[in-house]
Design a protein around this motif. Structure first.
Motif, short mmCIF file in Angstrom:
data_model
loop_
_atom_site.label_atom_id
_atom_site.label_comp_id
_atom_site.label_asym_id
_atom_site.label_seq_id
_atom_site.Cartn_x
_atom_site.Cartn_y
_atom_site.Cartn_z
N PRO A 153 -3.32 -2.18 -3.78
CA PRO A 153 -2.53 -1.31 -2.89
C PRO A 153 -1.28 -2.02 -2.35
O PRO A 153 -1.29 -3.23 -2.08
N LEU A 154 -0.22 -1.25 -2.24
CA LEU A 154 1.04 -1.67 -1.61
C LEU A 154 1.73 -2.81 -2.34
O LEU A 154 2.54 -3.53 -1.75
N PHE A 155 1.44 -2.99 -3.61
CA PHE A 155 2.14 -3.98 -4.43
C PHE A 155 2.63 -3.31 -5.70
O PHE A 155 1.95 -2.43 -6.25
N GLY A 156 3.79 -3.74 -6.17
CA GLY A 156 4.32 -3.25 -7.43
C GLY A 156 4.54 -1.76 -7.48
O GLY A 156 4.39 -1.13 -8.54
N GLY A 157 4.89 -1.16 -6.36
CA GLY A 157 5.13 0.28 -6.33
C GLY A 157 3.89 1.11 -6.08
O GLY A 157 3.98 2.35 -6.03
N ASN A 158 2.73 0.49 -5.88
CA ASN A 158 1.51 1.26 -5.59
C ASN A 158 1.50 1.75 -4.15
O ASN A 158 2.05 1.09 -3.25
N ASP A 159 0.87 2.90 -3.95
CA ASP A 159 0.70 3.39 -2.59
C ASP A 159 -0.54 2.74 -1.97
O ASP A 159 -1.13 1.82 -2.54
N ILE A 160 -0.95 3.22 -0.81
CA ILE A 160 -2.07 2.63 -0.12
C ILE A 160 -3.39 2.82 -0.88
O ILE A 160 -4.36 2.10 -0.67
N PHE A 161 -3.41 3.76 -1.81
CA PHE A 161 -4.59 3.99 -2.64
C PHE A 161 -4.51 3.28 -3.99
O PHE A 161 -5.37 3.47 -4.85
N GLY A 162 -3.46 2.48 -4.20
CA GLY A 162 -3.32 1.74 -5.44
C GLY A 162 -2.81 2.54 -6.61
O GLY A 162 -2.99 2.14 -7.77
N GLN A 163 -2.14 3.64 -6.35
CA GLN A 163 -1.66 4.51 -7.42
C GLN A 163 -0.13 4.50 -7.46
O GLN A 163 0.53 4.29 -6.46
#
Length: 307
Positions: A153-163
């Motif tokens: 989550p919150l890395f590489g463009g992912n949102d808080i849910f990892g998407q």
């Protein structure tokens, strides 16, 4: 006058006390021969690698293959280094291996000290859990680790849910964090901390030292064999790692030396001289590290099961 009779030595008949000595020498001789054959068997592949790295194309095409090269082509090393950015690959491998070693030494030593010296509820269950982790094959963890890295989550463009993004893929986080700790290192440190006398801990507490200072200043300096063993094994595993860096990176500036060597292995042919030259260069750091730490390394494995 009393006459003195000198003892007469019986020649031609060996003394019975010499028999155990001769048997001991024979056992040592047989052991030396067996160990010598084993050492020669292990050295031959490395010697073949080095000699192949300086062979000419004509020597490599000879059948049956010759052991010694007819022409020593030392320029193979220069050409191998020019074929790919091996300076970058060496740097990346050194950073990753050093980072893994530092993380493992600090956190594994802390965990081993806690399991050996700090009483808390469920300590034995936690230790059994680490022992169970030793039985899990490394490659069975590749897919779960990759999914964790991909959906961080919150890395590489992912949102808080990892998407929505790539997570830690193509970053130093993916190369450094997943391999930063091993259950074997925790187990080894625990065994060494258990072997130290409790009187040192009691004296340190009387002097007013806290738990962190007891670990860092009293006990840890006494487990140098464990530190050397864990450091050498961790550095070796990280330096030789091929599959994980290949899975989580596609950028050339993040490639490691083991992945970089694959540039010489093509589907049609393999540049054996360049491949062996690069492999020889990749082996040198591990040989030097082992020579520097071999005394503590052997002692660490010898005393691993003292408690």
């Amino acid at each position: 006058m009393t006459s003195q009779v000198e003892p007469v030595a019986v020649s031609g008949k060996p003394r019975q006390s010499d028999a155990p000595h001769r048997r001991g020498r024979m056992r040592r001789l047989v052991l030396a021969v067996v160990l010598g054959i084993g050492a020669f068997t292990m050295i031959v592949p490395f010697l073949w690698m080095v000699l192949t790295s300086v062979k000419s194309p004509e020597d490599l095409a000879t059948f049956p293959p010759s052991f010694w090269p007819d022409e020593w082509v030392w320029s193979n090393y220069r050409d191998a280094l020019d074929a790919a950015p091996f300076g970058t690959y060496f740097r990346n491998s050194l950073i990753i291996a050093t980072g893994h070693t530092a993380i493992t030494l600090v956190f594994a030593a802390m965990a081993g000290y806690a399991l050996a010296r700090i009483p808390f509820r469920g300590r034995e269950i936690v230790f059994i859990g680490f022992i169970a982790m030793l039985m899990i094959p490394t490659y069975t963890k590749i897919v779960p680790q990759f999914l964790i890295v991909k959906f961080m989550p919150l890395f590489g463009g992912n949102d808080i849910f990892g998407q929505g993004g790539s997570g830690w893929l193509n970053t130093w986080w993916a190369l450094l964090i997943p391999g930063g700790l091993s259950p074997f290192a925790i187990f080894l440190f625990r065994q060494f901390y258990l072997s130290l006398p409790r009187e040192l801990e009691e004296a340190a507490r009387i002097d007013g030292l806290g738990e962190l200072r007891i670990w860092a200043q009293v006990y840890t300096p006494l487990v140098k064999p464990a530190i050397a063993t864990v450091a050498l094994l961790t550095f070796q595993d990280s330096w030789n790692n091929f599959l994980w860096p290949l899975l989580v990176t596609t950028r050339d500036d993040l490639r490691v030396i083991q992945v970089g060597l694959a540039v010489f292995q093509q589907q049609e042919s393999t540049a054996w001289a360049y491949l062996m030259a690069g492999t020889t260069l990749a082996t040198v750091p591990m040989v030097v590290l082992f020579l520097l730490a071999q005394r503590y390394f052997i002692q660490g494995f010898t005393n691993a099961g003292i408690k």
